[in-house]
Design a protein around this motif. Structure first.
Motif, PDB file in Angstrom:
ATOM      1  N   SER A  16     -26.933  35.768 -69.809  1.00 52.13           N
ATOM      2  CA  SER A  16     -26.666  35.757 -71.250  1.00 52.13           C
ATOM      3  C   SER A  16     -25.805  36.915 -71.728  1.00 52.13           C
ATOM      4  O   SER A  16     -25.407  36.957 -72.894  1.00 52.13           O
ATOM      5  CB  SER A  16     -27.994  35.762 -72.022  1.00 52.13           C
ATOM      6  N   SER A  17     -25.504  37.876 -70.844  1.00 52.67           N
ATOM      7  CA  SER A  17     -24.696  39.025 -71.277  1.00 52.67           C
ATOM      8  C   SER A  17     -24.042  39.697 -70.081  1.00 52.67           C
ATOM      9  O   SER A  17     -24.339  39.382 -68.927  1.00 52.67           O
ATOM     10  CB  SER A  17     -25.570  40.044 -72.018  1.00 52.67           C
ATOM     11  N   GLY A  18     -23.143  40.630 -70.367  1.00 49.88           N
ATOM     12  CA  GLY A  18     -22.520  41.442 -69.331  1.00 49.88           C
ATOM     13  C   GLY A  18     -21.779  40.658 -68.266  1.00 49.88           C
ATOM     14  O   GLY A  18     -21.115  39.659 -68.538  1.00 49.88           O
ATOM     15  N   MET A  19     -21.878  41.137 -67.028  1.00 48.05           N
ATOM     16  CA  MET A  19     -21.169  40.491 -65.915  1.00 48.05           C
ATOM     17  C   MET A  19     -21.663  39.078 -65.675  1.00 48.05           C
ATOM     18  O   MET A  19     -20.887  38.202 -65.281  1.00 48.05           O
ATOM     19  CB  MET A  19     -21.319  41.334 -64.650  1.00 48.05           C
ATOM     20  N   GLY A  20     -22.959  38.833 -65.912  1.00 44.44           N
ATOM     21  CA  GLY A  20     -23.501  37.490 -65.738  1.00 44.44           C
ATOM     22  C   GLY A  20     -22.859  36.485 -66.673  1.00 44.44           C
ATOM     23  O   GLY A  20     -22.521  35.361 -66.275  1.00 44.44           O
ATOM     24  N   TYR A  21     -22.661  36.903 -67.911  1.00 45.24           N
ATOM     25  CA  TYR A  21     -22.036  36.038 -68.915  1.00 45.24           C
ATOM     26  C   TYR A  21     -20.576  35.762 -68.532  1.00 45.24           C
ATOM     27  O   TYR A  21     -20.105  34.618 -68.632  1.00 45.24           O
ATOM     28  CB  TYR A  21     -22.111  36.709 -70.281  1.00 45.24           C
ATOM     29  N   GLU A  22     -19.870  36.784 -68.085  1.00 48.57           N
ATOM     30  CA  GLU A  22     -18.464  36.619 -67.714  1.00 48.57           C
ATOM     31  C   GLU A  22     -18.321  35.731 -66.481  1.00 48.57           C
ATOM     32  O   GLU A  22     -17.416  34.895 -66.395  1.00 48.57           O
ATOM     33  CB  GLU A  22     -17.820  37.982 -67.471  1.00 48.57           C
ATOM     34  N   ASP A  86     -26.086  24.590 -55.552  1.00 54.93           N
ATOM     35  CA  ASP A  86     -25.083  25.131 -54.638  1.00 54.93           C
ATOM     36  C   ASP A  86     -25.069  26.659 -54.604  1.00 54.93           C
ATOM     37  O   ASP A  86     -24.853  27.254 -53.549  1.00 54.93           O
ATOM     38  CB  ASP A  86     -23.685  24.633 -55.046  1.00 54.93           C
ATOM     39  N   LEU A  87     -25.285  27.277 -55.755  1.00 53.85           N
ATOM     40  CA  LEU A  87     -25.148  28.724 -55.842  1.00 53.85           C
ATOM     41  C   LEU A  87     -26.232  29.313 -56.740  1.00 53.85           C
ATOM     42  O   LEU A  87     -26.393  28.904 -57.891  1.00 53.85           O
ATOM     43  CB  LEU A  87     -23.764  29.074 -56.410  1.00 53.85           C
ATOM     44  N   LEU A  88     -26.981  30.264 -56.197  1.00 55.49           N
ATOM     45  CA  LEU A  88     -27.998  30.986 -56.944  1.00 55.49           C
ATOM     46  C   LEU A  88     -27.549  32.433 -57.063  1.00 55.49           C
ATOM     47  O   LEU A  88     -27.405  33.133 -56.050  1.00 55.49           O
ATOM     48  CB  LEU A  88     -29.347  30.917 -56.223  1.00 55.49           C
ATOM     49  N   ILE A  89     -27.305  32.892 -58.280  1.00 60.24           N
ATOM     50  CA  ILE A  89     -26.844  34.270 -58.508  1.00 60.24           C
ATOM     51  C   ILE A  89     -27.985  35.077 -59.106  1.00 60.24           C
ATOM     52  O   ILE A  89     -28.377  34.871 -60.253  1.00 60.24           O
ATOM     53  CB  ILE A  89     -25.619  34.309 -59.441  1.00 60.24           C
ATOM     54  N   THR A 202     -21.453  47.372 -69.443  1.00 60.13           N
ATOM     55  CA  THR A 202     -22.433  46.299 -69.567  1.00 60.13           C
ATOM     56  C   THR A 202     -23.593  46.794 -70.425  1.00 60.13           C
ATOM     57  O   THR A 202     -23.647  47.975 -70.776  1.00 60.13           O
ATOM     58  CB  THR A 202     -22.979  45.884 -68.187  1.00 60.13           C
ATOM     59  N   PRO A 203     -24.558  45.915 -70.747  1.00 56.22           N
ATOM     60  CA  PRO A 203     -25.729  46.356 -71.513  1.00 56.22           C
ATOM     61  C   PRO A 203     -26.539  47.451 -70.820  1.00 56.22           C
ATOM     62  O   PRO A 203     -27.324  48.143 -71.470  1.00 56.22           O
ATOM     63  CB  PRO A 203     -26.545  45.063 -71.658  1.00 56.22           C
ATOM     64  N   LEU A 221     -14.969  50.256 -65.722  1.00 53.36           N
ATOM     65  CA  LEU A 221     -14.637  48.870 -65.405  1.00 53.36           C
ATOM     66  C   LEU A 221     -15.143  47.935 -66.501  1.00 53.36           C
ATOM     67  O   LEU A 221     -16.130  48.226 -67.171  1.00 53.36           O
ATOM     68  CB  LEU A 221     -15.254  48.473 -64.065  1.00 53.36           C
ATOM     69  N   GLU A 222     -14.477  46.806 -66.643  1.00 49.95           N
ATOM     70  CA  GLU A 222     -14.899  45.794 -67.610  1.00 49.95           C
ATOM     71  C   GLU A 222     -15.804  44.772 -66.919  1.00 49.95           C
ATOM     72  O   GLU A 222     -15.717  44.583 -65.693  1.00 49.95           O
ATOM     73  CB  GLU A 222     -13.680  45.111 -68.223  1.00 49.95           C
ATOM     74  N   PRO A 223     -16.676  44.085 -67.658  1.00 51.36           N
ATOM     75  CA  PRO A 223     -17.620  43.133 -67.053  1.00 51.36           C
ATOM     76  C   PRO A 223     -16.967  41.927 -66.386  1.00 51.36           C
ATOM     77  O   PRO A 223     -17.650  41.169 -65.700  1.00 51.36           O
ATOM     78  CB  PRO A 223     -18.503  42.707 -68.233  1.00 51.36           C
TER      79      PRO A 223
END
Length: 264
Positions: A16-22, A86-89, A202-203, A221-223
């Motif tokens: 919902s935020s940060g690198m995960g959202y991007e 297929d992909l679990l992050i 990031t948060p 660095l940016e997210p």
């Protein structure tokens, strides 16, 4: 070349935020179906509302990675709705910005860390990774393929002064990734680690940390730094990649070291 991820299913914690959202935005833009999971319902709902469109096949599920019952409910919901993963992050994480570490940030003395704060960070960054993988990996094993990703940090951060318990928690997560990559490879499941490769906006970054980096003319660095790596790991180019640590800021070096040529 444009990567087509139509029919490719992704579940990302901390989406919902940060690198995960991007990363979610990037995967959606290439046709993937993405389920974002997060503990904070308000942030989760806001992210879903922003991402949801006719072009994006996105879903949201509230899940606390430190709560096995919450994860079990999310897993049941997922398997009722989808027939493959297929992909679990495993991207959910907490760091030195949590409540309770204020005194430690001032003193730099590890004995000022409340046990409750130490437990919360390890429960989220290590136990959470284990519990989520435990719930979803069997689905991948059954289908004979899949990939598990753990979002980590740089080795320098793990051992830097003032980084207890965040640094050690990420070190433990990476060690577990290494073990899982060996245990799951023969069953068709790849396990890899990704990290930005430096201080990232990031948060998890506190205002005083950002100010410190700016004042000392240090790079921030940016997210979006993990967008290319996660797209690569989701592609056919990475179907046999396992047991690796892919660093966002050094992604081109990673490709060169592995003799991989990409045009995206």
């Amino acid at each position: 070349m444009s990567i087509n991820l139509n029919g490719y299913n992704v579940l990302i914690t901390g989406g919902s935020s940060g690198m995960g959202y991007e990363m979610t935005k990037t995967l959606l833009s290439h046709g993937a179906t993405v389920v974002i999971a997060a503990r904070n319902k308000e942030k989760l709902d806001k992210a879903y509302e922003t991402l949801n469109s006719e072009e994006n096949d996105v879903y949201a599920i509230q899940m606390d990675v430190t709560d096995e019952e919450s994860i079990s409910k999310a897993s049941d919901w997922y398997q009722e709705k989808f027939d493959h993963l297929d992909l679990l992050i495993n991207n959910a994480g907490v760091g030195g910005n949590i409540k309770g570490l204020e005194e430690y940030r001032k003193s730099g003395q590890f004995f000022d860390i409340p046990t409750s704060a130490f437990n919360l960070i390890f429960d989220t960054n290590v136990l959470g990774y284990f519990l989520v993988s435990k719930a979803f990996a069997p689905m991948m094993i059954k289908q004979g393929k899949g990939q598990i990703i753990y979002t980590s940090t740089s080795t320098e951060t793990m051992t830097r002064k003032g980084m207890v318990p965040y640094g050690p928690s990420k070190s433990a997560g990476e060690a577990m990734s290494d073990v899982l990559s060996k245990e799951l490879q023969d069953q068709g499941v790849m396990v890899n680690v990704i990290c930005p490769g430096g201080f990232t906006r990031t948060p998890l970054a506190t205002p005083d940390m950002i100010e410190f980096f700016k004042k000392n003319n240090m790079p921030i660095l940016e997210p979006t730094v993990l967008n290319r790596p996660i797209l690569f790991l989701a592609s056919k180019d990475a179907q046999n990649i396992t047991g690796e640590k892919v660093i966002g800021s050094k992604f081109d070096e990673f490709l060169s070291d592995h003799n991989i040529k990409l045009d995206y």
